[in-house]
Design an enzyme around this catalytic site. Structure first.
Site, PDB file in Angstrom:
ATOM      1  N   CYS A  87       0.854  -1.317  -0.062  1.00 29.64           N
ATOM      2  CA  CYS A  87       0.188   0.188   0.787  1.00 29.64           C
ATOM      3  C   CYS A  87       1.192   1.303   0.042  1.00 29.64           C
ATOM      4  O   CYS A  87       2.387   0.956   0.947  1.00 29.64           O
ATOM      5  CB  CYS A  87      -0.792  -0.281   1.027  1.00 29.64           C
ATOM      6  SG  CYS A  87      -0.124   0.670   2.540  1.00 29.64           S
ATOM      7  N   GLU A  88       0.673   1.903  -1.000  1.00 31.90           N
ATOM      8  CA  GLU A  88       1.609   3.591  -0.963  1.00 31.90           C
ATOM      9  C   GLU A  88       1.131   4.530   0.635  1.00 31.90           C
ATOM     10  O   GLU A  88       1.038   4.925   0.498  1.00 31.90           O
ATOM     11  CB  GLU A  88       1.156   4.382  -2.834  1.00 31.90           C
ATOM     12  CG  GLU A  88      -0.307   4.773  -1.826  1.00 31.90           C
ATOM     13  CD  GLU A  88      -1.017   5.746  -2.991  1.00 31.90           C
ATOM     14  OE1 GLU A  88      -0.419   4.986  -4.391  1.00 31.90           O
ATOM     15  OE2 GLU A  88      -1.300   6.591  -3.513  1.00 31.90           O
ATOM     16  N   HIS A  89       0.412   4.226   1.266  1.00 31.73           N
ATOM     17  CA  HIS A  89       0.121   4.913   2.479  1.00 31.73           C
ATOM     18  C   HIS A  89       0.623   4.468   3.575  1.00 31.73           C
ATOM     19  O   HIS A  89       1.466   4.832   4.228  1.00 31.73           O
ATOM     20  CB  HIS A  89      -2.048   5.336   2.772  1.00 31.73           C
ATOM     21  CG  HIS A  89      -2.519   5.515   1.774  1.00 31.73           C
ATOM     22  ND1 HIS A  89      -3.645   5.007   1.280  1.00 31.73           N
ATOM     23  CD2 HIS A  89      -2.617   6.710   0.918  1.00 31.73           C
ATOM     24  CE1 HIS A  89      -4.334   5.251   1.119  1.00 31.73           C
ATOM     25  NE2 HIS A  89      -3.573   6.114   0.719  1.00 31.73           N
ATOM     26  N   HIS A  90       1.327   3.291   3.867  1.00 34.80           N
ATOM     27  CA  HIS A  90       1.900   2.869   4.507  1.00 34.80           C
ATOM     28  C   HIS A  90       3.044   2.117   4.627  1.00 34.80           C
ATOM     29  O   HIS A  90       4.340   1.034   4.754  1.00 34.80           O
ATOM     30  CB  HIS A  90       1.297   1.887   5.685  1.00 34.80           C
ATOM     31  CG  HIS A  90       0.229   2.586   6.135  1.00 34.80           C
ATOM     32  ND1 HIS A  90      -0.922   2.338   6.166  1.00 34.80           N
ATOM     33  CD2 HIS A  90      -0.170   3.134   7.130  1.00 34.80           C
ATOM     34  CE1 HIS A  90      -2.477   3.273   6.306  1.00 34.80           C
ATOM     35  NE2 HIS A  90      -1.356   3.917   7.365  1.00 34.80           N
ATOM     36  N   GLN A 128      -5.810   0.199  -3.563  1.00 36.10           N
ATOM     37  CA  GLN A 128      -6.473  -1.448  -4.546  1.00 36.10           C
ATOM     38  C   GLN A 128      -7.275  -0.754  -5.646  1.00 36.10           C
ATOM     39  O   GLN A 128      -7.240  -1.708  -6.713  1.00 36.10           O
ATOM     40  CB  GLN A 128      -7.121  -2.695  -3.424  1.00 36.10           C
ATOM     41  CG  GLN A 128      -7.921  -3.677  -3.615  1.00 36.10           C
ATOM     42  CD  GLN A 128      -8.264  -4.104  -2.800  1.00 36.10           C
ATOM     43  OE1 GLN A 128      -8.131  -4.307  -1.939  1.00 36.10           O
ATOM     44  NE2 GLN A 128      -9.611  -5.417  -3.896  1.00 36.10           N
ATOM     45  N   HIS A 156      -4.678  -6.286   3.768  1.00 35.24           N
ATOM     46  CA  HIS A 156      -4.065  -4.979   3.732  1.00 35.24           C
ATOM     47  C   HIS A 156      -3.492  -5.084   5.286  1.00 35.24           C
ATOM     48  O   HIS A 156      -4.287  -5.188   6.271  1.00 35.24           O
ATOM     49  CB  HIS A 156      -4.395  -3.522   3.718  1.00 35.24           C
ATOM     50  CG  HIS A 156      -5.136  -3.296   2.123  1.00 35.24           C
ATOM     51  ND1 HIS A 156      -5.094  -2.422   2.008  1.00 35.24           N
ATOM     52  CD2 HIS A 156      -5.632  -4.521   1.318  1.00 35.24           C
ATOM     53  CE1 HIS A 156      -5.678  -2.474   0.307  1.00 35.24           C
ATOM     54  NE2 HIS A 156      -6.245  -3.652   0.267  1.00 35.24           N
ATOM     55  N   CYS A 158      -1.771  -3.283   6.563  1.00 34.48           N
ATOM     56  CA  CYS A 158      -1.514  -1.955   7.322  1.00 34.48           C
ATOM     57  C   CYS A 158      -2.612  -1.808   8.735  1.00 34.48           C
ATOM     58  O   CYS A 158      -3.087  -1.287   9.306  1.00 34.48           O
ATOM     59  CB  CYS A 158      -1.104  -0.163   6.845  1.00 34.48           C
ATOM     60  SG  CYS A 158      -2.517  -0.946   5.546  1.00 34.48           S
TER      61      CYS A 158
END
Ligand SMILES: [Zn+2]
Length: 199
Positions: A87-90, A128, A156, A158
Site C-alpha cells: 500500500c502506498e500509504h504505509h 487497491q 491489507h 496496514c
C-alpha cells in the site's frame, strides 16, 4: 558483491541502504550489530523485487494477440491470480488475488499475459481501487474488447498488523467496463465464473 554506486531510478544503492540503517536506528536498533549488518543490503534487494513493476510496461504483454480463434467470442476469464503488492500509504503488504474477464472482439491474448498485467501493477506502491481500475483500463485500451471485468480481493497488512488490528478481513473492489457494466447478464456470468456471491 553489489556496486554501492549502482543507480536505480536516480538513487545510488548505498544511499538506499543508508536509509534502511536510519529506519533501524529510529526503531531502536543498532545497525552495526552483527545480525543486522547485511540487513540493509537484503532490504534493498527485496525492494528491487517487490517494486519491479515500475520497470514493466503492462501494455507490452497485451500487444501480442491471437486472431485465429475460430470465431470464439465468448467470455474469457482468468480467476484467482495471486498477487503481492504494497500500500502506498504505509508501504505495508497487500496480499490478494485478482479475477480478470473480457469479451474478445477478435483479439485474444495468451492467458498468462493477464497474470503478467496484474503482476506489473501489483509490484508497485498501490491503492487497491487504483490497481483494479488500471488493470481494467489497460485491457480495454490495448485489446479493445467488448467488455472487461476486474475483481480484486485482498487483505491489507496496514490494517491487520497495526491500526485497527482486524484480522481475516478482506477488501473487494471491482471495475466493470463495456458489456460488463451495461449488461447485467454478462456481469452476472462473470461473477458466477469467479464464484462471487453477487453472481
Ligand atoms: Zn496502508
Amino acid at each position: 558483491m553489489a556496486n554501492p554506486d549502482e543507480q536505480r531510478n536516480g538513487v545510488a544503492r548505498d544511499e538506499a541502504e543508508a536509509a534502511v540503517r536510519t529506519l533501524l536506528r529510529w526503531a531502536g536498533e543498532d545497525p552495526s550489530r552483527e545480525g543486522l549488518l547485511d540487513t540493509p543490503k537484503r532490504v534493498v534487494d527485496a525492494y528491487g523485487d517487490w517494486f519491479s513493476g515500475y520497470g514493466d510496461d503492462p501494455r507490452e504483454y497485451l500487444e501480442r494477440t491471437f486472431e485465429e480463434v475460430a470465431g470464439y467470442d465468448e467470455m474469457i476469464v482468468l480467476r484467482d491470480i495471486q498477487f503481492e503488492s504494497h500500500c502506498e500509504h504505509h508501504m505495508a503488504p497487500i496480499i490478494g488475488r485478482a479475477h480478470v474477464g473480457y469479451l474478445p472482439d477478435g483479439k485474444v491474448v495468451g492467458i498468462s499475459k493477464l497474470a503478467r498485467v496484474v503482476e506489473a501493477y501489483a509490484r508497485r506502491f498501490q491503492v487497491q481501487e487504483k490497481m483494479t481500475a488500471q488493470i481494467a483500463a489497460v485491457i480495454e485500451d490495448v485489446l479493445k474488447p467488448r467488455g472487461v471485468g476486474v475483481v480484486v480481493e485482498a487483505s491489507h497488512e496496514c490494517m491487520t498488523t497495526r491500526g485497527v488490528h482486524k484480522r481475516g478481513v478482506s477488501m473487494v473492489t471491482s471495475k466493470m467496463l463495456g458489456g460488463f457494466r451495461d449488461d447485467a447478464r454478462t456481469r452476472q456470468e462473470f461473477l458466477r465464473f469467479i464464484g462471487d456471491p453477487r453472481g
